[in-house]
Design a protein around this motif. Sequence first.
Motif, short mmCIF file in Angstrom:
data_model
loop_
_atom_site.label_atom_id
_atom_site.label_comp_id
_atom_site.label_asym_id
_atom_site.label_seq_id
_atom_site.Cartn_x
_atom_site.Cartn_y
_atom_site.Cartn_z
N MET A 1 47.45 25.10 9.34
CA MET A 1 46.59 24.83 10.49
C MET A 1 45.13 24.75 10.03
O MET A 1 44.68 25.56 9.23
N VAL A 2 44.43 23.77 10.58
CA VAL A 2 43.00 23.63 10.26
C VAL A 2 42.25 24.75 10.96
O VAL A 2 42.43 24.95 12.17
N PRO A 3 41.40 25.50 10.28
CA PRO A 3 40.68 26.61 10.91
C PRO A 3 39.68 26.12 11.95
O PRO A 3 39.22 24.97 11.89
N TYR B 1 42.26 16.26 14.36
CA TYR B 1 43.36 16.99 13.73
C TYR B 1 44.61 17.05 14.60
O TYR B 1 45.63 17.61 14.18
N LYS B 2 44.54 16.50 15.78
CA LYS B 2 45.66 16.62 16.74
C LYS B 2 46.37 15.28 16.87
O LYS B 2 45.74 14.25 17.09
N PRO B 3 47.72 15.27 16.73
CA PRO B 3 48.45 14.00 16.88
C PRO B 3 48.30 13.41 18.28
O PRO B 3 48.30 14.14 19.27
N ARG B 4 48.19 12.09 18.34
CA ARG B 4 48.03 11.39 19.61
C ARG B 4 49.35 10.86 20.15
O ARG B 4 49.52 10.71 21.35
N MET B 5 50.28 10.55 19.23
CA MET B 5 51.50 9.85 19.66
C MET B 5 52.78 10.62 19.33
O MET B 5 53.64 10.77 20.18
N VAL B 6 52.93 11.07 18.08
CA VAL B 6 54.17 11.74 17.68
C VAL B 6 53.88 13.05 16.95
O VAL B 6 52.89 13.15 16.23
N SER B 7 54.75 14.02 17.16
CA SER B 7 54.66 15.27 16.41
C SER B 7 55.61 15.18 15.23
O SER B 7 56.75 14.72 15.37
N ARG C 1 37.77 22.61 13.08
CA ARG C 1 38.36 21.99 14.27
C ARG C 1 37.35 21.85 15.41
O ARG C 1 37.36 20.83 16.12
N ASP C 2 36.49 22.83 15.61
CA ASP C 2 35.61 22.85 16.77
C ASP C 2 34.64 21.68 16.81
O ASP C 2 34.15 21.31 17.88
N GLU D 1 30.12 22.73 8.47
CA GLU D 1 30.94 23.92 8.18
C GLU D 1 31.87 23.71 6.98
O GLU D 1 32.87 24.42 6.84
N VAL D 2 31.54 22.75 6.12
CA VAL D 2 32.37 22.48 4.95
C VAL D 2 31.73 23.11 3.72
O VAL D 2 30.54 22.93 3.47
N ALA D 3 32.52 23.87 2.97
CA ALA D 3 32.03 24.46 1.72
C ALA D 3 32.33 23.50 0.58
O ALA D 3 33.44 22.96 0.50
#
Length: 401
Positions: free
Chosen positions: A1-3, A14-20, A7-8, A333-335
Motif C-alpha cells: 500500500m502506498v503510504p 494510486y486507486k484503480p478506476r476500472m478493475v481491481s 497518497r494525500d 514528500e518524496v525522499a
Amino acid sequence: MVPSTLRDHNPSSYKPRMVSIGPLHREDENLQESEGEKAAHVLSLLRRLGSTHEETLQACARKVNASIDQIRSSYAEKIIYNNIELAKMMVMDACFILEFLYQITKREKSNLGNMMFVQFTMYDLLLLENQIPFLVLEGIFECTISKFDLTASLIDVIHPVLEHVNPFKEHKLKSTFSSNTTSHHHHILSLLHECYEYQYAKSSEFSNSRFPSAVELDRAGVSFKRARDTEWPLVMEVKLRRLPCFSFSWGKPTLIMPELDINDFTELVLKNLIAYEQFSANVTQYITSYAMAMDMLIDTQEDIAKLVESKVLVNHIGSNQEAADMINNICKEVAWRDFFYFEQWKELESHYNGYWSKNIAWLRRTYFNNPWNIVALLAGILLFVLTVVQTIFTVNPAGSD
C-alpha cells in the motif's frame, strides 16, 4: 500500500478506476461492475484452448497453489482471504490480464469492446496497489497462451501496453528482456521500471537548493533540445561549443533531454514508478531523479511554455499552469538518495552564475521581456547618439577650422 504521505497529494493516482487486480482493492464497491467484464475475458481465453475449461482451470490452480505462500508474502498488507480464495483470485485475475493483453497485442478490435474500458484498464494494470506477482502471470501463461500460440512470449504480450503508457514517446522501450530470467521481475509495474534502467548511469548527492528554472537558464543563454536515438530514455546531457585550443565555451550551451508527453495519465505513471522506487529494496531511483530534475527546471507556466516551445515537452492537459502544478506535485514528500544529473546540473549552474551569463540574463530580463521595454531601450540609445552628435557639433561646429 502506498503510504499516506504520498497518497494525500493525489489519491486518484494510486486507486484503480476500472478493475481491481489482486486483494488490496477487491472489496471496492465502485469496481464491482467490472467483475462481469473480467469473467468474460477469462471465458474468452479458455475458448482459445482445445482442452476443456475445467482441465485448464485445474492446471492453473495447481500452478498457483504450488506458490501460494510466496504469493501471500508478496503483499505487505495482511490478506484477509484464505488460501483457496486467494488462489481463485490469482487464477481469475491472471487469466483476465493475459486475455486483455493478448487481444491488444493481436489488435483484436472486435473483442476489445468499450474503448474507455480498455484505456482505463491499461493504466489500472500499472498501479502499485493493483498488482499480482509476476510468477503468477508466468505460471498461468504456460497453462494458457503458450499452449495455442507457440511463437508468443509473456514479455511480447505485455510490451504493447508498456509502449502505450510510456510517457517518453520519442524513445522506444526495450522489446526484449532477459527472457530466461523473468522471475526477477516483481510485477508489470517493475517491468516498466526496468525499461528506464541504465547500467552506466552514475548517481551522486545533490543539494536541494534553489536551481535556476528553464526560463532563467534560457535568459542566461541555455537552449533546450529533445534527445533522439539515445540508449537511455531519461538521458540529460549538456552540449558546449568550445574554440580549438581554448578551454572556455562560446555560444549557447544546450541541454539535451527526453521529450515528455504530458497527458491525463502522466502523473499516474510517474507517481506509481516513484512509489515503487521509494518502497522497494534494491530498486534504483531513476524516475525519482528525473522527476526531481524536472521539478527544479519548472517553477511557473512560463517554464512550461519555454520547454514546449523547445519541443522537450508536449502538453495535452490544457493550460501550462496545470502542467506546471502537475510537475511540482509529483515529488512532494518524496525522499531521494540518487541524482543522475549531478555533473550536468553543476555545469549549468556554473554557466548561469558566470559573469557574462548573469549580465546577459539581467539585460534580457530588464529590457527584452516585452516590446515596450525594447522600444524604450532603442529610444534611449537613439537619444544618447543624438546627444553625442549634438555635443560634437556644439564643440566643433561645421565649417570651423
